[in-house]
Design an enzyme around this catalytic site. Sequence first.
Site, PDB file in Angstrom:
ATOM      1  N   ASP A 120     -20.006 -20.951  25.812  1.00  0.00           N
ATOM      2  CA  ASP A 120     -20.292 -22.167  25.055  1.00  0.00           C
ATOM      3  C   ASP A 120     -19.110 -23.127  25.279  1.00  0.00           C
ATOM      4  OD1 ASP A 120     -21.445 -24.097  23.485  1.00  0.00           O
ATOM      5  OD2 ASP A 120     -21.817 -22.808  21.774  1.00  0.00           O
TER       6      ASP A 120
HETATM    7  C1  BGC Z   1     -23.115 -25.965  21.310  1.00  0.00           C
HETATM    8  C2  BGC Z   1     -24.155 -25.491  22.284  1.00  0.00           C
HETATM    9  C3  BGC Z   1     -24.499 -26.587  23.249  1.00  0.00           C
HETATM   10  C4  BGC Z   1     -23.236 -27.044  23.958  1.00  0.00           C
HETATM   11  C5  BGC Z   1     -23.461 -28.116  24.989  1.00  0.00           C
HETATM   12  C6  BGC Z   1     -21.932 -26.598  22.007  1.00  0.00           C
HETATM   13  O1  BGC Z   1     -21.093 -27.211  21.101  1.00  0.00           O
HETATM   14  O2  BGC Z   1     -22.695 -24.873  20.519  1.00  0.00           O
HETATM   15  O3  BGC Z   1     -25.289 -25.061  21.599  1.00  0.00           O
HETATM   16  O4  BGC Z   1     -25.448 -26.158  24.164  1.00  0.00           O
HETATM   17  O5  BGC Z   1     -22.337 -27.531  22.980  1.00  0.00           O
HETATM   18  O6  BGC Z   1     -23.802 -29.313  24.434  1.00  0.00           O
END
Ligand code: BGC
Length: 744
Positions: A291
């Site tokens: 993530d």
């Molecule tokens: C979130 C994810 C997301 C990623 C990209 C993160 O902060 O937890 O769910 O896909 O950002 O935007």
Amino acid sequence: MKKIIFLAAMSILGITACKTVVKETPDNSEKEVMKKADSVLALMTLDEKIGQLNQFSGDGELTGPVALRPDLLQSIRDGKVGSMLNINGADYTRKIQKIAIEESRLKIPLIFGYDVIHGYKTIFPIPLGEAASWDIEVAERSARIGATEAAAAGQHWTFAPMVDIARDPRWGRIMEGSGEDPYLGSRLAEARVKGFQGKNLADITTILACAKHYAGYGNAQAGRDYYTTDMSDNTLREIYLPPFKAAAKAGVETFMSAFNDLNGVPATGNKYLIHDILKTEWAFKGMVVSDWGSISEMIPHGIVANKYEAGDLAFNAGVDMDMEGNVYLTEMKNLLKDGNITEAQIDESVRRVLRLKFLLGLFEDPYRYSNTERESQTLLKPEFLAEARDAARKSFVLLKNENQVLPLNISVKSVALIGPAADAADDMIGNWSGRGEGKHVITLKKELETRLGAGKVLYAKGANFNDSDKSGFAAAMAAARRADIIIAACGEAGMMSGESMSRADISIPGVQEELILEMAKLGKPMVLVLFNGRPLILTKVNTFVPAILEAWIPGTMTGPALCDVLFGEYNPSGKLPVTFPYSVGQIPIYYNHKNSGRPGSQEQKFTSRYLDVPNDPLFPFGYGLSYTQFAYNNLILSESIVSDIHPLEVRVDIKNTGLVAGTETVQLYIRDLVGSVTRPVKELKGFTKVMLKAGEVQTVSFKVAKEDLSFYNREGVWGTEPGKFKVFVGTNSQNTIEAGFELK
Ligand code: BGC
């Protein structure tokens, strides 16, 4: 044309000996794809290999702290970027892709990723709302449409579906998933994966899906986002992992590792989760991305001291790609030099990345997704809007309908429309709304005025979503007094749920509840239409307001979908995918709980209870009313003694005992009465939707297989145990009829 580009790309890559038969659509057989991936891998320098394992964000929305990024365009030229996120539009993706293709040595195409969570441009209900439809076809279609739009706008990959089980409505990200139940969550996970990825990723209307956030993220203590999770292996495997496993089985091509620490080890550095379970036990062939910055976040987690150690832990756990962390790019060479990781491991991860690029056909034509003409023809197509409207009306849950306030009569003389959500276009698309725009939303006010004529709609906002300003109360009360019927459109603002949007107090925010209760005192027919990304505490309003319709965050077609239901053109059929607590103090509260040694009632001392509130929720999992009623009769099991080889057949008669046609979601639950580890009081193991005309009876049948009776026993082994079971069939998790059988 495609053929020429493909051959050109191959010859630039030096793959002269490649005997691939060039087809219009790429040959996506696993063998062929891996052969191609290996042929590219053979040409790569170590730096280029490491380069493929990094993903950086463009200048779109940023969802977390931005790492110290290198000059991105130069990095693409240098072959140091495998994927980009938040680069939007056919034109823009083409421009960035062009740099990779024309200016980097190996011309390896980039993958563009984006959060297409409930639509790209046509915005569907939030996933939690869509889950309330209990309709896997709806979920598949909405993902299909999201993919079609995103793919036409240059995207190759969505970071969805989010399949985290959530039993705590304080957690703002509950809006992104399917609620509290592993079975319902698994069925929806499969449907969404199929919707996004289609049958063949070579089809340019499909994109890669991503099962996230692996794993346990929804269990954040106290509902506070990013917070610690700590659970037994049984809970992990029986509650939190099943939707991930179902997504993997359905062929999801990517996984995202979560932010949380799980039993002391952050998910992103958790070898047990990624290497052992996902890549070994489940034999997952796809790619694991971290993530946003979750590799370097292992430093504040306190499990590593620096980026070098963070890279070591994450890579050895099995994370292939570093999202916006800039850890692999800077640390991997040293890790290799020091012998902490091997080049074979790097090759393995690069292969997983290249495989996806081949599956998408990007080596054949790196621009195949970036077509401005297709983009403008595809976004917001009328048929997509029609599907979004249908998904929204199927997601609404009728929580209360005293004196049959609903449906409203279209010839009503005047309606008071009160509340901050009535005309709040931006709030109707909510969080994670892709490239959706409020300007495309048809609000409830707009549609109500269209249907009734503007003169009959007495609109007053009354209050804001979340402050203490009561200056609008007087006008709202005046409108309410004048009208025949009151519609209160209240709840949470669109951005009050989602990432980092935890709330400790989950009542209707601001002064809205006070306004609702004031209006209810008028004693007029009144409907509360609720907009929210999570269960709210509705105990008070439920006492005083005669009708409540849960609308979640409905998306672009909010107004038409709502009016369909309010005026009875569509009979509501949604069922709660998550428990609505009676009081915030009951959280975590979920239907598939254990029994305890002292189950009991509030009246009985020394039982598992509260002094001040009941154990029961306000509205249980699976609950939802209709404009008609359904009766359940003749529950019959094919056997009373069952071997675990043949599935048990469960049959039940459902009768529509009301006056109008309606759809019922028939739910099947099982209880294993005695196990080597304690079993939940009920577990959903099947559901089906039946449409019944007034007076009609249908027999519904379920098959209960060995898998449905299995669990992780005291030794941690998956399987069944002989003994007695109960079968419950009903309209929600509490209101059921039951029978029993014995497993030999
Ligand atoms: C979130 C994810 C997301 C990623 C990209 C993160 O902060 O937890 O769910 O896909 O950002 O935007």
